[in-house]
Design an enzyme around this catalytic site. Structure first.
Site, PDB file in Angstrom:
ATOM      1  N   GLY A 105      -6.258   0.140  -8.851  1.00  0.00           N
ATOM      2  CA  GLY A 105      -6.025  -0.161  -7.438  1.00  0.00           C
ATOM      3  C   GLY A 105      -6.173   1.047  -6.526  1.00  0.00           C
ATOM      4  O   GLY A 105      -6.477   0.904  -5.348  1.00  0.00           O
ATOM      5  N   GLU A 106      -5.953   2.221  -7.066  1.00  0.00           N
ATOM      6  CA  GLU A 106      -6.075   3.424  -6.244  1.00  0.00           C
ATOM      7  C   GLU A 106      -7.374   4.160  -6.542  1.00  0.00           C
ATOM      8  O   GLU A 106      -7.974   4.766  -5.658  1.00  0.00           O
ATOM      9  CB  GLU A 106      -4.855   4.326  -6.458  1.00  0.00           C
ATOM     10  CG  GLU A 106      -3.592   3.587  -6.030  1.00  0.00           C
ATOM     11  CD  GLU A 106      -2.333   4.422  -6.018  1.00  0.00           C
ATOM     12  OE1 GLU A 106      -2.263   5.408  -6.766  1.00  0.00           O
ATOM     13  OE2 GLU A 106      -1.415   4.065  -5.262  1.00  0.00           O
ATOM     14  N   THR A 148      -1.880  -7.605  -6.023  1.00  0.00           N
ATOM     15  CA  THR A 148      -2.546  -6.933  -7.124  1.00  0.00           C
ATOM     16  C   THR A 148      -2.938  -7.880  -8.251  1.00  0.00           C
ATOM     17  O   THR A 148      -3.749  -7.524  -9.093  1.00  0.00           O
ATOM     18  CB  THR A 148      -1.578  -5.871  -7.670  1.00  0.00           C
ATOM     19  OG1 THR A 148      -0.248  -6.419  -7.607  1.00  0.00           O
ATOM     20  CG2 THR A 148      -1.600  -4.629  -6.811  1.00  0.00           C
ATOM     21  N   ILE A 159      -9.758  -3.763 -18.774  1.00  0.00           N
ATOM     22  CA  ILE A 159      -9.574  -4.497 -17.527  1.00  0.00           C
ATOM     23  C   ILE A 159      -8.955  -5.849 -17.881  1.00  0.00           C
ATOM     24  O   ILE A 159      -9.596  -6.689 -18.515  1.00  0.00           O
ATOM     25  CB  ILE A 159     -10.916  -4.654 -16.782  1.00  0.00           C
ATOM     26  CG1 ILE A 159     -11.515  -3.267 -16.481  1.00  0.00           C
ATOM     27  CG2 ILE A 159     -10.728  -5.455 -15.499  1.00  0.00           C
ATOM     28  CD1 ILE A 159     -10.645  -2.350 -15.652  1.00  0.00           C
ATOM     29  N   LEU A 160      -7.703  -6.043 -17.483  1.00  0.00           N
ATOM     30  CA  LEU A 160      -6.933  -7.191 -17.958  1.00  0.00           C
ATOM     31  C   LEU A 160      -7.445  -8.491 -17.355  1.00  0.00           C
ATOM     32  O   LEU A 160      -7.549  -9.506 -18.042  1.00  0.00           O
ATOM     33  CB  LEU A 160      -5.446  -6.991 -17.638  1.00  0.00           C
ATOM     34  CG  LEU A 160      -4.850  -5.695 -18.225  1.00  0.00           C
ATOM     35  CD1 LEU A 160      -3.436  -5.476 -17.713  1.00  0.00           C
ATOM     36  CD2 LEU A 160      -4.867  -5.740 -19.752  1.00  0.00           C
ATOM     37  N   PHE A 169       0.823  -1.218   0.000  1.00  0.00           N
ATOM     38  CA  PHE A 169       0.000   0.000   0.000  1.00  0.00           C
ATOM     39  C   PHE A 169       0.857   1.268   0.000  1.00  0.00           C
ATOM     40  O   PHE A 169       0.423   2.315   0.473  1.00  0.00           O
ATOM     41  CB  PHE A 169      -0.973  -0.005   1.193  1.00  0.00           C
ATOM     42  CG  PHE A 169      -1.688  -1.321   1.361  1.00  0.00           C
ATOM     43  CD1 PHE A 169      -2.579  -1.763   0.395  1.00  0.00           C
ATOM     44  CD2 PHE A 169      -1.430  -2.146   2.444  1.00  0.00           C
ATOM     45  CE1 PHE A 169      -3.214  -2.987   0.515  1.00  0.00           C
ATOM     46  CE2 PHE A 169      -2.050  -3.376   2.571  1.00  0.00           C
ATOM     47  CZ  PHE A 169      -2.954  -3.800   1.606  1.00  0.00           C
ATOM     48  N   PRO A 186     -10.689  -9.203 -14.959  1.00  0.00           N
ATOM     49  CA  PRO A 186     -11.803  -8.639 -14.188  1.00  0.00           C
ATOM     50  C   PRO A 186     -11.908  -9.205 -12.771  1.00  0.00           C
ATOM     51  O   PRO A 186     -12.406  -8.538 -11.873  1.00  0.00           O
ATOM     52  CB  PRO A 186     -13.034  -9.023 -15.020  1.00  0.00           C
ATOM     53  CG  PRO A 186     -12.513  -9.203 -16.413  1.00  0.00           C
ATOM     54  CD  PRO A 186     -11.122  -9.755 -16.254  1.00  0.00           C
ATOM     55  N   GLN A 201      -9.111  -5.671  -6.400  1.00  0.00           N
ATOM     56  CA  GLN A 201      -8.401  -4.431  -6.094  1.00  0.00           C
ATOM     57  C   GLN A 201      -9.391  -3.351  -5.672  1.00  0.00           C
ATOM     58  O   GLN A 201      -9.148  -2.602  -4.737  1.00  0.00           O
ATOM     59  CB  GLN A 201      -7.640  -3.955  -7.337  1.00  0.00           C
ATOM     60  CG  GLN A 201      -6.348  -4.685  -7.563  1.00  0.00           C
ATOM     61  CD  GLN A 201      -5.316  -4.248  -6.556  1.00  0.00           C
ATOM     62  OE1 GLN A 201      -4.797  -3.141  -6.624  1.00  0.00           O
ATOM     63  NE2 GLN A 201      -5.047  -5.086  -5.587  1.00  0.00           N
TER      64      GLN A 201
END
Lengths: 735, 214
Positions: A694-695, A473, A619-620, A245, A622, A628
Site C-alpha cells: 500500500g505504501e 485496503t 500477493i494475497l 492514510f 491480486p 492499493q
C-alpha cells in the site's frame, strides 16, 4: 505461535483461495450504502445528539476569556464542552498537541469547544455565538527561517537521526562526477473522504465509542489515558473506515469530544470534524527541505551518497524521516544521512502514507535522474549498476528478497522505455511535448504482533474476530481468504468481524504492515483451531488435510462441521516474531514508469500513462493489492502536480484547508494505470510469505512524474508540487 | 511578509497590531468587544413531502436542513455520504427527478414533491444494480466512502450522455456526445476518490454502459 525460522511448506501454499484475484466480500455492502461508518450508527446509538467543534482562531497563545452564555441559551443546546469544564484530560501517548485546547493554544483550529444540541443545525448555529478572547503569542511558522535552529532529533520510528559509513566528505570531494542539490516537499494533507468522526455512548461508567480509526488497540489506550478511565471501561468499534492514510492512526478530537459531550448531555453524542477544520485540526505530512549529494566514478559507480533533511514539528514532535530509504536503496562505500528537526507552531506533523519514504523518494529519485543525466547513462541502467543485495551499512545482512533490477527491466520492457528520447524536449505531438520518466520504488516491510480469534460452529461456518481494520485496503477479504485456505472451506463459509476492541488486538492498519501481520495472526489462530478440530474428531495423524469442508487423514474423511457438533470450537492466538527481520533486511521494491504531455505554450501537464511493477512477497489478493497500488500512484500524481498545504507564515495556519483549496487528483487527472506484481514469496516475513504494497505504490511516483516532465520539456523542478509557474520560465521557446 | 505592516488594512492585519502579544476577539465579527450577543430565535420548521426511492416521505424539518441531512439524519438513509458539506467532493451525490445533484448544497424544503433516488434505491446487497455490480467486479472502490456518490453520479452520467447533454471535453457542443473514457473522466470529476480508484471506476462504468475496451 512463534515465527522465528523461515517458513516452509504450509497449508497457505495450496493457494486455492489465497493468491486468487477475489472480489471484496464487503463490496455489496459498500456499493449499496449499507456499510455503516462511525457517524451513521442510528442502529446502535439511536437519538444521538449532535456535536459541533469550534476551532481556535489563533495558532499560538492563550484564551483570555470565553463567553458561552449566548450559545448556552440558543435553541436546542444541551451542553458545551470546553477545557474549563471538561475535567482533567491527559495527553494521549500518540498525540503531540492536546486534543482540547485552552487556555493554552498550541495550533490553529485546535478544538476549544464542542457544542452539543438536539440537531446539527442548532449545534452549528450555537457554536457561532461563542465569544472567545485571545492573547496571541509569537509563533514560528517558517521552516526555511528555522533551519538554522533545527536540532538533532532523538531516535524514533524511522531509526537513528544520523548515520555515517566510511568517509563521505572525502569520497564526495574526490568523486569525478558530483551532484549537490536541494529539494523541497510541502506539507501534505491526508484528505481522506470520511471526516474524522465518532459516536459516543455511555453505559454507566462504560464508554462505547464508534470511531473512524486505523489502530484500535492504540486508540483504546489513548482514549482511556486521555479521559482517565481504566482501559477495560473503553470499547472502540471501527468496522468501516472511510480512508485514513495515516490520519486516523491516532485518537483525534472527535472521539474525545464525543465522549465528553455524551457525558455532559447524558445521552449519545456524535461528532464529525467539519471539513474546513481537518487540515489544521488534525495531523499532516510535514514539509521537508532536503540536500542530496551523490558522487560517482566516471562510469557511474556511486562512491558517496549523502542525504540530509530538515523538517519541523510542534515541541515534543518528531521529524519527517525522509532520509530512511537512502540508507538501504543503493550501494556506495561512503554514506551519510542526517535529519534535523525545527520547532514549528504549525499543526501537528505526523505519519501520512509512507512517512519518510514518500517525500524522501520524491527527492532522491529526482537526484538519481539528474545523476544519470550528468553521466550520460540511462536512468534504469544507472540504478541497476548501483544495486546492492546486502544492507549497504552491514554487508553480512542480506535482503530477504530484492528484485529491484527485475522490476525496472520488466517495467522498461512493458512500458516501451526504449522509445524514450534521451535528450529532453525532443518529442512533440502537436501542442504537446511528450516525456517519459521512471523511478525506483522502495519501502520496508514491517511486521507487528497481531492476534485473532477463530470460531467453528456446528454448521461449519468459520468466524474470524480481530480488532484489525479495513481502511479500504481489502482486509476483510484477505482475512477471509486466509481462514478459508487454512480450514479448507469456501470463502462464503467464512465470516469476518473487524475493528472491535473486544476482539484480540491486531497490528492495525499502518506502515503497510497490516496485510501480512493481520493474516499471519489469523494463520496462528487457525493453526490452533485445526489442532482442536483434529482432536475433537479423534484424528491422531500429523498429516491431517483440511479440504472441501472435510477433514481427512488416510482413508478416513469427516465433515469439518462435525467437530463442532458438541459445541462451538474456539481458538485464539497471535503471531510472535523472532529476529528474522534483524537477520534479513525485509523490504519491498518496485519501479514506476510515467509518460506525460506538457503543453508547449501553457506548461499544463497531463499524465498519459502509468505503470508500476512491484515485488512485494506473496500477493494475497491480486485484485485489492492492485487497487492499493493504483490508489497510491494516484496520490503520487497529486504530490507531484498539485498537493500543497499553503502556509500562512504570518498567522501560522494552512490556508487551503478544504477540498476546493487543497487539490487532490480527480478523474480527469488520472489515466488508465497498469500494475505488474512479480511472482515472489518471502519465507522470512511470516507463514503467509507476504509483505505490504500500500505504501510501496506511492514511493517514487512523484519523482517519476517530475522526471517525465523534465524529459518532456527540459525543465528540472526541485520544489514540489511541479506547477505551471515553476515550469513556464524555463520552457523552450514556443514555436 | 514578516512585518504586519506589510499586510495593509485588513481585519486580520489590524488584529495583529504589530506586537508580540495582542488581544484578539474572534466571532461574531460584527459585535464589538463587550456588546451582548442577541439571543438566537428558533427558526421555523416546515413540512416537506418527498418521494424517496419510490416511497413517499413526509418530514418536518428545520429550514436550514440540507437534503443530505434530511436523508441521513431524518430518514436514516446513510448511504449518501457527507464528505465536505460544501459541494467540493461529490460524496453526497443523489438523483433528483432523474438528475444528479450535490445534496449538501440543497435545502430539504426546496424539494417539495421531488423524486429523490439514493444509493439505497438503486439496488440491495442481494440484488445489485448493474452499476453496483460493475463496481464490485472492477474493484472500483476501496474505503467505500465516496462510492455511493460515484455510483449515483455514474448512473446519471450515462443518462446525460444519452440525453445529449454536452460536457467540457465535447469538441462540438451541438453534436451528440459519444461515450468515451475522456467523457467519463470529465463528467465524473466532481466525485473525488482519495483512495484513487479512478482507473477501476472508469472500467466499471464502461462495463455498465455495455462498452468493451476500445
Amino acid at each position: 505461535m512463534k515465527f522465528d525460522i523461515p517458513a516452509t511448506t504450509n497449508p497457505i501454499d495450496r493457494l486455492k483461495v489465497v493468491g486468487k484475484a477475489t472480489d471484496r466480500i464487503d463490496g455489496p455492502l459498500k456499493t449499496t450504502g449499507r456499510a455503516p461508518y462511525a457517524y451513521e450508527r442510528h442502529d446502535v446509538a439511536p437519538g444521538a445528539a449532535y456535536g459541533y467543534v469550534l476551532g481556535s482562531a489563533i495558532a499560538k497563545g492563550r484564551i483570555t476569556g470565553m463567553d458561552l452564555s449566548a450559545a448556552k441559551a440558543a435553541p436546542g443546546v444541551l451542553a458545551i464542552v470546553t477545557a474549563e469544564n471538561a475535567g482533567k484530560l491527559t495527553k494521549g501517548n500518540f498525540n503531540t498537541a492536546n486534543l482540547l485546547g485552552g487556555p493554552e493554544i498550541e495550533h490553529y483550529h485546535q478544538a476549544i469547544a464542542l457544542v452539543v444540541a438536539e440537531t446539527f443545525e442548532q449545534a452549528r448555529a450555537a457554536s457561532s455565538l461563542i465569544r472567545v478572547d485571545y492573547a496571541r503569542g509569537k509563533g514560528r511558522f517558517d521552516l526555511e527561517a528555522e533551519m538554522a535552529s533545527a536540532t538533532l532529533p532523538k531516535e524514533g520510528f524511522g531509526g537513528a537521526a544520523e548515520s555515517k559509513v566510511g568517509n563521505f566528505d572525502g569520497a564526495f570531494a574526490s568523486a569525478p562526477v558530483q551532484l549537490d542539490a536541494r529539494y523541497t516537499t510541502p506539507d501534505h494533507s491526508h484528505a481522506m473522504m470520511e471526516p474524522h468522526a465518532s459516536t459516543a455512548k455511555w453505559e454507566g461508567d462504560q464508554l462505547l465509542l464508534w470511531t473512524s480509526n486505523q489502530m484500535i488497540n492504540w486508540g483504546k489506550g489513548d482514549v482511556a489515558r486521555t479521559l482517565g478511565l481504566p482501559k477495560e471501561k473503553v470499547r472502540l468499534m471501527s468496522p468501516y473506515v472511510g480512508g485514513g492514510f495515516g490520519g486516523k492512526l491516532f485518537v483525534r478530537t472527535d472521539a474525545i469530544l464525543a465522549a465528553l459531550g455524551a457525558k455532559a448531555a447524558g445521552r449519545p453524542v456524535k461528532v464529525s470534524l467539519q471539513r474546513p477544520l481537518i487540515a489544521n485540526n488534525t495531523t499532516h505530512r510535514p514539509a521537508t527541505i532536503q540536500r542530496i549529494r551523490i558522487g560517482t566514478t566516471s562510469d557511474g559507480k556511486i562512491t558517496a551518497i549523502g542525504h540530509e533533511s530538515w523538517s519541523g514539528d510542534l515541541p515534543g514532535g518528531g521529524p519527517e524521516t525522509a532520509v530512511s530509504q537512502t540508507r538501504l536503496l543503493y550501494a556506495g562505500e561512503n554514506r551519510l544521512t542526517a535529519m534535523r528537526l525545527a520547532v514549528l507552531d504549525l499543526p501537528e506533523g505526523n505519519a501520512m502514507r509512507a512517512p519518510g519514504e514518500a517525500p524522501g523518494m520524491m527527492a532522491l529519485e529526482i537526484a538519481m535522474d539528474e545523476m544519470a543525466e550528468k553521466l550520460g547513462m540511462d536512468p534504469v541502467a544507472f540504478r541497476a549498476l548501483n544495486d546492492t543485495q546486502v544492507d549497504p551499512e552491514a554487508a553480512n545482512r542480506p535482503f530477504s528478497q530484492r528484485q529491484l533490477i527485475q522490476c525496472m527491466r520488466i517495467g522498461a520492457d512493458k512500458f516501451g522505455w526504449a522509445r524514450r528520447a534521451k535528450a529532453p524536449g525532443a518529442v512533440r505531438e502537436g501542442r504537446w511535448l511528450i516525456g517519459m520518466g521512471m523511478a525506483a520504488a522502495f519501502r520496508n516491510n514491517l511486521n507487528g504482533r497481531s492476534g485473532a480469534r477463530v470460531r467453528l460452529d456446528g454448521k461449519g461456518v468459520v468466524t474470524v474476530e480481530t480488532d484489525m481494520t479495513d481502511i479500504g485496503t481489502g482486509t476483510y477479504t484477505i482475512i477471509a481468504q486466509t481462514a478459508a485456505e487454512m480450514m479448507g472451506v469456501p470463502l462464503e463459509t467464512v465470516v469476518v468481524r473487524l475493528g472491535d476492541s473486544s476482539f484480540p488486538a491486531s497490528a492495525g492498519s499502518g506502515g503497510q504492515w497490516g496485510a501480512n501481520s493481520s493474516t499471519a495472526g489469523v494463520y496462528a489462530a487457525c493453526a490452533m483451531l485445526r489442532d482442536k478440530v483434529t482432536a475433537a474428531l479423534g484424528f491422531n495423524s500429523a498429516d491431517v488435510v483440511f479440504e472441501d469442508g472435510k477433514v481427512r487423514a488416510g482413508n478416513r474423511s469427516v465433515a469439518l462441521a462435525d467437530a463442532a457438533k458438541g459445541g462451538e470450537l474456539v481458538a485464539e492466538d497471535y503471531m510472535d516474531y523472532g529476529d528474522l527481520a534483524k537477520k534479513y533486511q525485509q523490504s519491498t521494491f518496485g519501479a514506476h514508469f510515467v509518460e506525460v504531455a506538457v503543453d508547449a505554450a501553457t506548461a499544463e501537464v497531463r499524465v498519459r500513462r502509468m505503470l508500476a511493477v512491484c515485488a512485494a512477497g506473496r500477493i494475497l489478493n491480486p485484485k485489492s493489492a492492485r487497487s492499493q497500488v493504483i490508489g497510491a500512484m494516484t496520490m503520487g500524481v497529486g504530490s507531484a502536480l498539485m498537493e500543497e498545504l499553503a502556509v500562512d507564515k504570518r498567522f501560522g495556519f494552512f490556508v487551503n484547508h478544504d477540498l476546493a483549496g487543497y487539490e487532490v487528483p480527480v478523474h480527469a487527472d488520472i489515466p488508465h494505470q497498469e500494475v505488474i506484481f512479480l511472482d515472489e514469496t518471502d519465507p522470512t516475513t511470516s507463514p503467509m510469505k507476504a509483505k505490504g504494497v500500500g505504501e510501496l505504490g506511492l514511493c517514487g511516483v512523484g519523482a517519476a512524474v517530475a522526471n517525465a516532465i523534465h524529459n518532456a520539456c527540459g525543465v528540472r523542478v526541485r520544489d514540489y508540487p511541479v506547477t505551471l509557474d515553476k515550469l513556464l520560465p524555463g520552457m523552450p521557446a514556443f514555436a | 511578509m514578516d512585518s504586519p505592516s506589510d499586510i495593509g488594512v485588513s481585519r486580520r492585519g489590524l488584529l495583529t497590531s504589530g506586537a508580540g502579544f495582542a488581544a484578539v476577539t474572534a466571532l461574531p465579527a460584527s459585535a464589538s468587544n463587550k456588546e451582548p450577543v442577541a439571543p438566537m430565535e428558533t427558526p421555523p420548521a416546515l413540512p416537506v413531502q418527498l418521494k424517496v426511492n419510490g416511497k413517499p416521505a413526509e418530514l418536518t424539518v428545520d429550514t436550514r436542513t440540507t437534503l443530505l441531512d434530511a436523508l441521513r439524519e431524518h430518514l436514516h438513509l446513510t448511504g449518501t455520504k457527507k464528505g465536505c458539506d460544501h459541494g467540493q467532493c461529490g460524496a453526497c451525490t443523489v438523483m433528483v427527478n432523474g438528475r444528479r445533484i450535490n445534496s449538501c448544497l440543497s435545502l430539504a424544503v426546496m424539494h417539495e414533491g421531488d423524486s429523490v433516488t439514493t444509493i439505497e434505491g438503486l439496488g440491495t446487497p442481494e440484488d445489485l444494480h448493474p452499476m453496483q455490480a460493475a463496481f464490485v467486479k472492477h474493484d472500483g472502490y476501496q474505503c467505500g466512502y465516496c462510492t455511493p456518490g460515484q455510483i449515483c453520479s455514474a448512473v446519471a452520467v450515462l443518462d446525460e450522455i444519452k440525453a445529449g447533454i454536452p460536457s467540457h471535453v465535447a469538441a462540438d457542443v451541438a453534436a451528440s456526445p459519444a461515450f468515451s473514457e475522456m467523457e467519463i473522466r470529465e463528467r465524473m470529476s466532481g466525485n473525488i476518490c482519495r483512495c484513487g480508484a479512478y482507473s477501476n471506476i472508469v472500467e466499471a462504468i464502461r462495463e455498465a454502459a455495455g462498452r468493451r475496451q476500445a
